[in-house]
Design a protein around this motif. Structure first.
Motif, PDB file in Angstrom:
ATOM      1  N   LEU A  78     -18.802 -36.433  -4.647  1.00 40.48           N
ATOM      2  CA  LEU A  78     -18.057 -37.616  -4.372  1.00 40.48           C
ATOM      3  C   LEU A  78     -18.269 -38.410  -5.723  1.00 40.48           C
ATOM      4  CD1 LEU A  78     -17.543 -38.855  -0.863  1.00 40.48           C
ATOM      5  CD2 LEU A  78     -15.801 -37.564  -2.017  1.00 40.48           C
ATOM      6  N   ARG A  79     -17.217 -39.122  -6.255  1.00 42.86           N
ATOM      7  CA  ARG A  79     -17.188 -40.270  -7.434  1.00 42.86           C
ATOM      8  C   ARG A  79     -16.758 -41.563  -6.880  1.00 42.86           C
ATOM      9  NH1 ARG A  79     -14.491 -41.031 -12.999  1.00 42.86           N
ATOM     10  NH2 ARG A  79     -16.231 -41.610 -14.241  1.00 42.86           N
ATOM     11  N   LEU A  80     -17.853 -42.458  -6.671  1.00 42.84           N
ATOM     12  CA  LEU A  80     -17.356 -43.912  -6.255  1.00 42.84           C
ATOM     13  C   LEU A  80     -17.004 -44.656  -7.566  1.00 42.84           C
ATOM     14  CD1 LEU A  80     -19.706 -44.637  -3.642  1.00 42.84           C
ATOM     15  CD2 LEU A  80     -17.608 -43.450  -3.471  1.00 42.84           C
ATOM     16  N   SER A  81     -16.051 -45.702  -7.551  1.00 50.20           N
ATOM     17  CA  SER A  81     -15.574 -46.358  -8.745  1.00 50.20           C
ATOM     18  C   SER A  81     -15.664 -47.912  -8.128  1.00 50.20           C
ATOM     19  CB  SER A  81     -14.308 -46.082  -9.245  1.00 50.20           C
ATOM     20  OG  SER A  81     -14.166 -44.792  -9.824  1.00 50.20           O
ATOM     21  N   CYS A  82     -15.811 -48.675  -9.106  1.00 48.58           N
ATOM     22  CA  CYS A  82     -15.767 -50.193  -8.568  1.00 48.58           C
ATOM     23  C   CYS A  82     -15.360 -50.917  -9.875  1.00 48.58           C
ATOM     24  CB  CYS A  82     -17.437 -50.705  -8.403  1.00 48.58           C
ATOM     25  SG  CYS A  82     -17.397 -52.396  -8.143  1.00 48.58           S
ATOM     26  N   ALA A  83     -14.271 -51.835  -9.512  1.00 40.38           N
ATOM     27  CA  ALA A  83     -13.761 -52.504 -10.628  1.00 40.38           C
ATOM     28  C   ALA A  83     -14.017 -53.925 -10.429  1.00 40.38           C
ATOM     29  CB  ALA A  83     -12.181 -52.165 -10.697  1.00 40.38           C
ATOM     30  N   ALA A  84     -14.207 -54.674 -11.426  1.00 44.84           N
ATOM     31  CA  ALA A  84     -14.638 -55.949 -11.234  1.00 44.84           C
ATOM     32  C   ALA A  84     -13.787 -56.811 -12.032  1.00 44.84           C
ATOM     33  CB  ALA A  84     -16.024 -56.504 -11.706  1.00 44.84           C
ATOM     34  N   SER A  85     -13.554 -58.052 -11.411  1.00 44.61           N
ATOM     35  CA  SER A  85     -12.628 -58.944 -11.913  1.00 44.61           C
ATOM     36  C   SER A  85     -12.689 -60.474 -11.604  1.00 44.61           C
ATOM     37  CB  SER A  85     -10.961 -58.679 -11.509  1.00 44.61           C
ATOM     38  OG  SER A  85     -11.017 -58.758 -10.280  1.00 44.61           O
ATOM     39  N   GLY A  86     -12.029 -61.396 -12.249  1.00 46.54           N
ATOM     40  CA  GLY A  86     -12.106 -62.617 -11.738  1.00 46.54           C
ATOM     41  C   GLY A  86     -12.927 -63.577 -12.878  1.00 46.54           C
ATOM     42  N   ARG A  87     -13.784 -63.106 -13.766  1.00 45.54           N
ATOM     43  CA  ARG A  87     -14.493 -63.822 -14.536  1.00 45.54           C
ATOM     44  C   ARG A  87     -15.167 -62.611 -15.650  1.00 45.54           C
ATOM     45  NH1 ARG A  87     -19.477 -66.936 -12.285  1.00 45.54           N
ATOM     46  NH2 ARG A  87     -19.912 -67.007 -14.767  1.00 45.54           N
ATOM     47  N   THR A  88     -15.491 -63.327 -16.865  1.00 50.06           N
ATOM     48  CA  THR A  88     -16.198 -62.678 -17.863  1.00 50.06           C
ATOM     49  C   THR A  88     -17.552 -62.020 -17.179  1.00 50.06           C
ATOM     50  OG1 THR A  88     -15.180 -63.633 -19.588  1.00 50.06           O
ATOM     51  CG2 THR A  88     -16.840 -62.317 -20.175  1.00 50.06           C
TER      52      THR A  88
END
Length: 122
Positions: A18-28
């Motif tokens: 399996l491949r998990l992904s994580c996307a970050a947002s909200g600040r630099t």
């Protein structure tokens, strides 16, 4: 405010991937290490893997070394966890984290995602 959103969990047979992904947002996300933790039912949350801000250094729990690979997207705000040769004992909720690398070569998390379930059947 920082948001971490995981995806890619699911049900897989032992030996699968399996491949998990994580996307970050909200600040630099300057100078944040990113990583993964997991929590199985009735157990404490444990460190799985982490990657430095530059992507040049990676860190793994002994239980996943040689089977899991952590990587970072070019934009630095996305992190992946490629999980191969999965075992039933890998079954857990996997959490994305952003923070810093600890002196013990694990991770101190400042931010957490909501988690994604990974279930490995025998």
């Amino acid at each position: 405010q920082v948001q971490l959103v995981e995806s890619g969990g699911g049900l897989v047979q032992a030996g699968g991937s399996l491949r998990l992904s994580c996307a970050a947002s909200g600040r630099t996300f300057s100078h944040y290490a990113m990583g993964w933790f997991r929590q199985a039912p009735g157990k404490e949350r444990e460190f799985v893997a982490a990657i430095s801000w530059s992507g040049g250094k990676t860190y793994y729990a002994d239980s996943v070394k040689g089977r899991f690979t952590i990587s970072r997207g070019n934009a630095k705000s996305t992190v992946y966890l490629q999980m191969n040769s999965l075992k039933p004992e890998d079954t857990a909720v996997y959490y994305c984290a952003a923070g810093s690398i600890s002196t013990a070569a694990t991770m101190i998390s400042d931010y957490w995602g909501q988690g994604t379930q990974v279930t490995v059947s025998s």
